[in-house]
Design a protein around this motif. Structure first.
Motif, mmCIF file in Angstrom:
data_model
loop_
_atom_site.group_PDB
_atom_site.id
_atom_site.type_symbol
_atom_site.label_atom_id
_atom_site.label_comp_id
_atom_site.label_asym_id
_atom_site.label_seq_id
_atom_site.Cartn_x
_atom_site.Cartn_y
_atom_site.Cartn_z
ATOM 1 N N VAL A 39 10.161 -2.263 -23.279
ATOM 2 C CA VAL A 39 10.420 -3.185 -24.255
ATOM 3 C C VAL A 39 12.005 -3.302 -24.723
ATOM 4 O O VAL A 39 12.315 -4.568 -24.712
ATOM 5 N N SER A 40 12.369 -2.322 -25.018
ATOM 6 C CA SER A 40 13.834 -2.255 -25.394
ATOM 7 C C SER A 40 14.867 -2.808 -24.430
ATOM 8 O O SER A 40 15.681 -3.648 -24.560
ATOM 9 N N VAL A 76 8.605 -1.155 -16.022
ATOM 10 C CA VAL A 76 8.895 -2.024 -15.246
ATOM 11 C C VAL A 76 8.368 -3.490 -16.056
ATOM 12 O O VAL A 76 8.891 -4.548 -16.123
ATOM 13 N N ALA A 77 6.773 -3.243 -16.030
ATOM 14 C CA ALA A 77 6.138 -4.369 -16.355
ATOM 15 C C ALA A 77 6.672 -4.903 -17.958
ATOM 16 O O ALA A 77 6.939 -5.948 -18.010
ATOM 17 N N GLN A 78 6.700 -3.940 -18.567
ATOM 18 C CA GLN A 78 7.124 -4.241 -20.030
ATOM 19 C C GLN A 78 8.740 -4.914 -20.121
ATOM 20 O O GLN A 78 8.842 -5.730 -21.161
ATOM 21 N N ALA A 79 9.589 -4.417 -19.366
ATOM 22 C CA ALA A 79 11.003 -4.889 -19.273
ATOM 23 C C ALA A 79 10.796 -6.466 -18.986
ATOM 24 O O ALA A 79 11.440 -7.187 -19.532
ATOM 25 N N ASP A 103 16.326 -5.546 -33.846
ATOM 26 C CA ASP A 103 14.888 -5.500 -34.921
ATOM 27 C C ASP A 103 13.865 -5.434 -33.891
ATOM 28 O O ASP A 103 12.676 -4.830 -34.058
ATOM 29 N N ARG A 104 13.822 -6.422 -32.568
ATOM 30 C CA ARG A 104 12.747 -6.344 -31.924
ATOM 31 C C ARG A 104 12.558 -4.870 -31.122
ATOM 32 O O ARG A 104 11.396 -4.632 -30.948
#
Length: 373
Positions: A74-75, A116-119, A139-140
């Motif tokens: 995610v980051s 990979v999927a979350q990126a 923040d996210r």
């Protein structure tokens, strides 16, 4: 109508079996949203509950690693999306560029499926939901971290019983072994090539169950590490880890046993009925081990069944092997079959807590003429 009722009952059983993981996901999502929105004051902190739910999922396996992969993925997606969209705006080609860069970076750093999927997914969300120039990438990233930590915290405070998942996977592995051994004995007894071929196919299809057991043990170990309620179960988990290793070896030997059974039948070799009986007894001994697992019993109680499976068959001794069959025909597969039966017995005696030396000594006591190596 009957089929619909059956599907309804099956669905209800699945829900009953998964009610606690469902509760965990709901509580973790609410906790993550409250922390990120109310305590940290983040605007639209949707990454926090998403991260919490994904880090928990509805399974037990590799939960801590999944939470870490989620935060990293995610980051990466958020940072790449924020930095690039702020400069070039949003649109179709911008979306394609951001997703490609986020997935490329995730693949470079780790390559795990979740990262990979979350990126990629996070880059899509940032590109499509947030207006260009909207700041808040840090923040996210914090929201993703909050969500992952919320998932871990809920797993520790409202833990799923890790032993239940491990025991279920162990039963499947041992049930598969019983099926394979029973099929092998039946094929030898009936001298049926088709049955032997079917037993060999089944023996080759058992690796998924073993992998599932190893994953369940690993995930249960993570739960026991973060949950004070389950730390006393770590000793039991070490025993299941040993069981997983020994069951893996037993299945490998069973594959060799099945392959040699097929060869013996194809070559029309004479296999002593006592050897077939020994395989049947060995399958029964595995069943005894399964019953001990299901009743939280002491695995040591299953040991006599394995020793009896070998000790009741004189044909397994070296003296009987060197004597050869009564009709004088050569049975070159018999020594191989005998070796695999002995090896499976040794593997599963170790699964009951014996060392290899103790297991070999116990078998020698039942077969004084046997050289077990």
């Amino acid at each position: 109508m009957a089929r619909l009722r059956a599907r309804g009952r099956l669905g209800a059983r699945r829900v009953r079996a998964s009610w606690l993981p469902i509760l965990q996901c709901a509580v973790a999502a609410g906790l993550a949203l409250w922390v990120a929105g109310d305590l940290f004051g983040h605007v639209r902190p949707f990454f926090a509950p998403i991260a919490a739910v994904i880090s928990l999922g509805v399974s037990l396996n590799s939960r801590l690693r999944r939470a870490a992969e989620l935060v990293v993925g995610v980051s990466l997606g958020v940072l790449v999306g924020d930095l690039i969209i702020a400069e070039i705006g949003s649109g179709v080609w911008q979306l394609m560029l951001v997703v490609a860069l986020a997935i490329t970076l995730a693949t470079f750093f780790d390559g795990g499926n979740l990262i990979v999927a979350q990126a990629g997914a996070s880059a899509v969300l940032v590109t499509t939901l947030l207006p260009p120039g909207d700041s808040g990438g840090i923040d996210r990233c914090v929201d993703a971290l909050i969500g992952g930590l919320a998932g871990i915290l809920v797993a520790a405070v409202i833990p799923v019983n890790p032993i239940r998942f491990v025991r279920r996977a162990a039963r499947r592995v041992l049930d598969d072994l019983v099926t394979v051994l029973t099929d092998i004995a039946s094929a030898l007894r009936e001298h049926d090539r088709a049955s032997a071929a079917r037993a060999l196919r089944r023996a080759r299809d058992t690796q998924d169950g073993i992998d599932e057991l190893r994953a369940a043990v690993g995930g249960a170990g993570e739960v026991a590490a973060v949950s004070p309620l389950h730390r006393p179960r770590r000793r039991m988990l070490r025993r299941y880890r040993e069981l997983a290793d020994r069951a893996d070896y037993a299945h490998r030997n069973a594959r060799v046993l099945a392959r040699r059974t097929l060869t013996a039948i194809e070559d029309d070799e004479r296999v002593p009925p006592e050897l077939v009986d020994a395989i049947t007894e060995l399958a029964g001994a595995v069943g005894a081990l399964i019953r001990e697992l299901g009743q939280d019993g002491d695995r040591e109680r299953a040991r006599p069944a394995f020793l009896d499976a070998v000790g009741h068959s004189p044909v397994l001794s070296d003296r009987q092997l060197t004597a050869g069959p009564p009709d004088g025909t050569a049975a070159v597969s018999v020594p191989v079959l005998v070796a695999q039966i002995r090896s499976i017995a040794v593997d599963l005696l170790q699964a009951t807590g014996m060392s290899r030396t103790e297991a070999l000594r116990a078998l020698r006591g039942r077969l004084p003429d046997a050289d077990l190596g």
